[in-house]
Design an enzyme around this catalytic site. Structure first.
Site, PDB file in Angstrom:
ATOM      1  N   GLU A  56       0.834  -1.129   0.112  1.00  0.00           N
ATOM      2  CA  GLU A  56       0.159  -0.062  -0.022  1.00  0.00           C
ATOM      3  C   GLU A  56       0.906   1.237  -0.113  1.00  0.00           C
ATOM      4  OE1 GLU A  56      -2.096  -0.928   3.525  1.00  0.00           O
ATOM      5  OE2 GLU A  56      -3.235  -2.684   2.596  1.00  0.00           O
TER       6      GLU A  56
ATOM      7  N   GLU B  36      -4.793  -6.794   2.081  1.00  0.00           N
ATOM      8  CA  GLU B  36      -3.675  -7.514   2.353  1.00  0.00           C
ATOM      9  C   GLU B  36      -3.585  -9.138   2.011  1.00  0.00           C
ATOM     10  OE1 GLU B  36      -2.916  -3.906   4.762  1.00  0.00           O
ATOM     11  OE2 GLU B  36      -4.662  -5.187   4.390  1.00  0.00           O
TER      12      GLU B  36
ATOM     13  N   ALA C  39       2.822  -4.218  11.377  1.00  0.00           N
ATOM     14  CA  ALA C  39       2.786  -5.690  11.417  1.00  0.00           C
ATOM     15  C   ALA C  39       1.444  -6.323  11.807  1.00  0.00           C
ATOM     16  CB  ALA C  39       3.722  -5.913  12.653  1.00  0.00           C
TER      17      ALA C  39
ATOM     18  N   PHE D 104      -1.531  -6.052  10.555  1.00  0.00           N
ATOM     19  CA  PHE D 104      -1.994  -6.330   9.336  1.00  0.00           C
ATOM     20  C   PHE D 104      -1.936  -7.783   8.855  1.00  0.00           C
ATOM     21  CE2 PHE D 104      -2.126  -1.671   7.941  1.00  0.00           C
ATOM     22  CZ  PHE D 104      -2.581  -1.238   9.227  1.00  0.00           C
TER      23      PHE D 104
ATOM     24  N   HIS E  59      -1.694  -1.377  15.796  1.00  0.00           N
ATOM     25  CA  HIS E  59      -0.754  -0.914  15.013  1.00  0.00           C
ATOM     26  C   HIS E  59       0.719  -1.149  15.500  1.00  0.00           C
ATOM     27  CE1 HIS E  59      -3.713   0.785  12.593  1.00  0.00           C
ATOM     28  NE2 HIS E  59      -3.047   1.277  11.646  1.00  0.00           N
TER      29      HIS E  59
END
Length: 726
Positions: free
Chosen positions: A427, A458, A483, A485, A528
């Site tokens: 992204e 993802e 990470a 994600f 996040h």
């Protein structure tokens, strides 16, 4: 009153129906080939059910009987250069592609099978039985069939799980300059799965030559398609993504072939992806040899109506009507195939000594060696022969003070210059002057078409990268912005990419690099901020690197891009802006896999740490000053790559160990590492393994609560104080 303007889809959506005139116009050779494929696949599936009913297949036997028309009609429109993958019910798709590969001019139903055909049938049956002579030496079984040489890239037990990979195959075909296409087969259940819909969007946005072939067999186990969706015409899904879509009777193999021929031509002309929906019916239950009516979710009248439209029966009738084959000949073809399959099956089984009449067992010589159980989880690193691997300690090249993030971009630029196969995706990687952190600065203009900005999906782009890796012609570098994600793409990372090498027999690599950012301390909160090392370390197949200096980043990224295993490269935001030793102008050295480094020698305690925690540990040791700690930067974190030799050397001096990490205790990396150290080095330890971790909670947005949730220098000092007391 507002005006209402009707909207129409931007892409065509048609139903293809084969008329009797189409059957009359079809080349006799094509119809004979269709019938031969149908007969061989049907006979094969009957043999599978026969073995399953005798308890000779361990695990499921998802029969495709009734659905052969879709697979045969579609595959005969392809070549060996085209790629296919499929679902857990994929015997027919795999066999159609494999048989078409060994007999590209077509099979004749009255000719004896060639040795190549017999070998395909034998190895496929052996794989379903879990035997060594199978395609994956029995590891894949019924649901994981792969023969890459034939373009059969693997069937898949996760509903919708293989769909993103097919987009990767399609990308690789196009990037290589060929007109080959990819076809991904899935059912009415997978059409509602997020990975499927994400991939449709991505494939359409990138105009990839991939066909989403929907086998609508009316039931996902026992739940009907009409219960699952308000739009049971499943090809309508394509319209939402501007994908040209076809609907066809899957019980009519010629109709499927005609529709698929149009779809393939569409893709070969560079017009993007396609959807083909084939309405079909599995004659048996989800698994095994019982009809669905035996379980109460279908009635016998419905089953009888579909059986009356059996693709074998329909094709035989047209062959006989046109005088291409007689009724005796079509029956002979069926009987011959059944006899050959029984003979092939007999090569795998034998009578049970002293057993009842007809009782059989697998021949002992057919089973794989149990000692082979873990072979191929990762490769043997033979790919590093000839690589410029340097000593793990010190600096093998001239260094200077370098900003960490500059080394990230510099080594990627260098590798893209020297290896046309490297491609970067994620992204915003193509925007913002190098993505959100500058890791791809200057690369989009220099390498057009190889820095791919993706939609926020993802699951789709990680799986697409997995497909590129399985294809093997390119090495994808995937950036996850955070990470956390990875949980969105967990199926692709852990069920697909991580397991692929071992699951398909251990022979083919999966060269993929995942760059994953650890963002503790940035105020981005619980979703996040995680350190994923512990999760990756407990999942098979992945290698894990954690660079803490610019010099290490260059050497470890070069190692990751050399490796034929999937590698996650962890990066910490605390390090991005830091300055440390980095190469002056040499970006080609490779730090060896599985070698850690001593950052500070000592004699009182061995401190094992990694990534952004390394500078905190070094500061803590110097500031406290009362414990002579030997600090080891692990660098490689996966089970296969830990530097046990260096750890043992250190423990022989210190006799105690402290594992220091920042992340939450629940997903801790140190948990499994401490257990392994206790098992390996119990006799060297004077005390249990000590640990510094974050709290149980994920870091919060509040600056105060975030700091309380993670470990840094102060937490290390607190543990050193305890060590000093003894």
């Amino acid at each position: 009153m507002p005006e209402h303007h009707p909207l129409v889809p931007a892409s065509p959506w048609v139903e293809v129906v084969a008329t009797e005139a189409d059957w009359d116009a079809a080349e006799p050779h094509l119809l004979r080939s269709i019938y031969a494929q149908l007969v061989w696949i049907r006979s094969f599936e009957q043999q599978v059910l026969d073995l399953a009913s005798g308890g000779l297949i361990h695990g499921p036997a998802h029969s495709s009987i009734g659905q052969e028309g879709g697979a045969v009609g579609s595959v005969l429109a392809l070549t060996s250069e085209d790629s296919v993958n499929g679902s857990h019910r994929g015997h027919h798709q795999f066999l159609a592609k494999a048989l078409h590969h060994v007999e590209p001019k077509g099979l004749d139903p009255l000719e004896a099978p060639s040795e190549q055909v017999r070998e395909v049938l034998l190895r496929t049956l052996a794989e379903i039985c879990g035997l060594d002579r199978g395609w994956s030496h029995g590891r894949g079984g019924s649901m994981h069939l792969q023969w890459k040489a034939a373009g059969a890239m693997g069937t898949n037990a996760i509903v919708g799980g293989g769909v993103p990979q097919a987009a990767g195959f399609a990308w690789s075909h196009r990037q290589a300059g060929t007109d080959a296409v990819a076809v991904t087969y899935f059912g009415d259940g997978a059409v509602n799965i997020g990975s499927t819909l994400e991939t449709m969007n991505l494939a359409a946005a990138w105009q990839l030559p991939v066909c989403f072939f929907i086998e609508n067999n009316q039931y996902a186990v026992s739940t009907s398609v009409h219960e699952s969706t308000a739009e049971p015409r499943l090809s309508a899904r394509g319209l939402g993504f501007n994908i040209a879509s076809w609907k066809v009777d899957g019980m009519d193999p010629l109709a499927v072939h005609l529709a698929m021929t149009e779809a393939v031509e569409h893709m070969r002309r560079g017009r993007g992806p396609t959807v083909v929906e084939a309405d079909t019916y599995r004659f048996f239950h989800q698994n095994g040899a019982f009809a669905g009516s035996a379980f109460g979710y279908r009635d016998k009248e419905e089953e009888r109506a579909w059986r009356d439209r059996d693709p074998l029966r329909q094709t035989a009738a047209h062959l006989e009507r046109r005088g291409i084959m007689t009724a005796d000949e079509t029956a002979e073809a069926v009987a011959t195939a059944r006899a050959v399959m029984e003979e092939i099956g007999s090569r795998l089984v034998e009578p049970v000594p002293g057993g009842k009449p007809g009782q059989r067992q697998i021949r002992a010589t057919e089973w794989p060696d149990p000692d082979w159980v873990d072979v191929g989880v990762r490769g043997d690193l033979a790919e590093f022969e000839g690589a410029r691997v340097v000593d793990p300690a010190g600096f093998a090249v001239p260094v200077q003070d370098t900003k960490f993030i500059e080394s990230v971009a510099a080594v990627m630029r260098r590798r893209m210059e020297t290896d046309d196969g490297v491609v970067v995706m994620g992204e915003d990687v193509h925007r913002l002057n190098g993505g959100t952190n500058g890791a791809t600065r200057g690369l989009p203009d220099r390498f057009p078409g190889r820095i791919l900005g993706t939609p926020i999906s993802e699951n789709a782009f990680a799986g697409l990268a997995g497909g590129i890796a399985l294809d093997g012609r390119h090495t994808p570098v995937v950036e996850f912005m955070y990470a956390d994600f990875m949980w969105v793409a967990a199926d692709q990372l852990f069920n697909q990419i991580g397991k692929a090498r071992h699951m398909y027999g251990g022979g083919s690599g999966v060269p993929l690099v995942l760059r994953s950012k650890v963002a503790m301390g940035t105020g981005y909160g619980s979703q996040h901020s995680m350190d994923p090392a512990g999760v990756f370390a407990t999942n098979p197949g992945w290698r894990i690197v954690a660079p803490s200096t610019p010099y290490d980043y260059v050497g470890l990224m070069n190692a990751a891009l050399t490796c034929q295993d999937p590698v996650v490269v962890l990066e910490h935001v605390d390090l991005y802006g830091s300055t440390g030793p980095g190469p002056v102008d040499d970006l080609d050295y490779v730090l060896p896999v599985g070698r850690a480094v001593v950052r500070r020698p000592g004699s009182d305690v061995t401190v094992l740490t990694y990534l952004g925690m390394v500078p905190f540990v070094l500061e803590a040791v110097e500031e406290f000053g009362q414990v002579d700690a030997e600090v080891i930067d692990l660098r490689w974190l996966d089970r296969a790559s830990i530097d046990w030799e260096l750890i043992e050397q250190s423990l022989t001096k210190t006799n105690q160990v402290l594992i220091a990490e920042q992340g939450a205790v629940g997903t801790s990396y140190g948990g499994w590492l401490a257990d392994e150290i206790h098992r390996r080095f119990f006799d060297l330890l004077d005390a249990p393994v000590r640990r510094v971790t974050g709290a149980e909670a994920s870091p919060s947005i509040s600056k105060v609560l975030e700091r309380a949730a993670i470990a840094q220098k102060d937490e290390v000092i607190a543990e050193l104080v305890e060590i000093a007391r003894y």
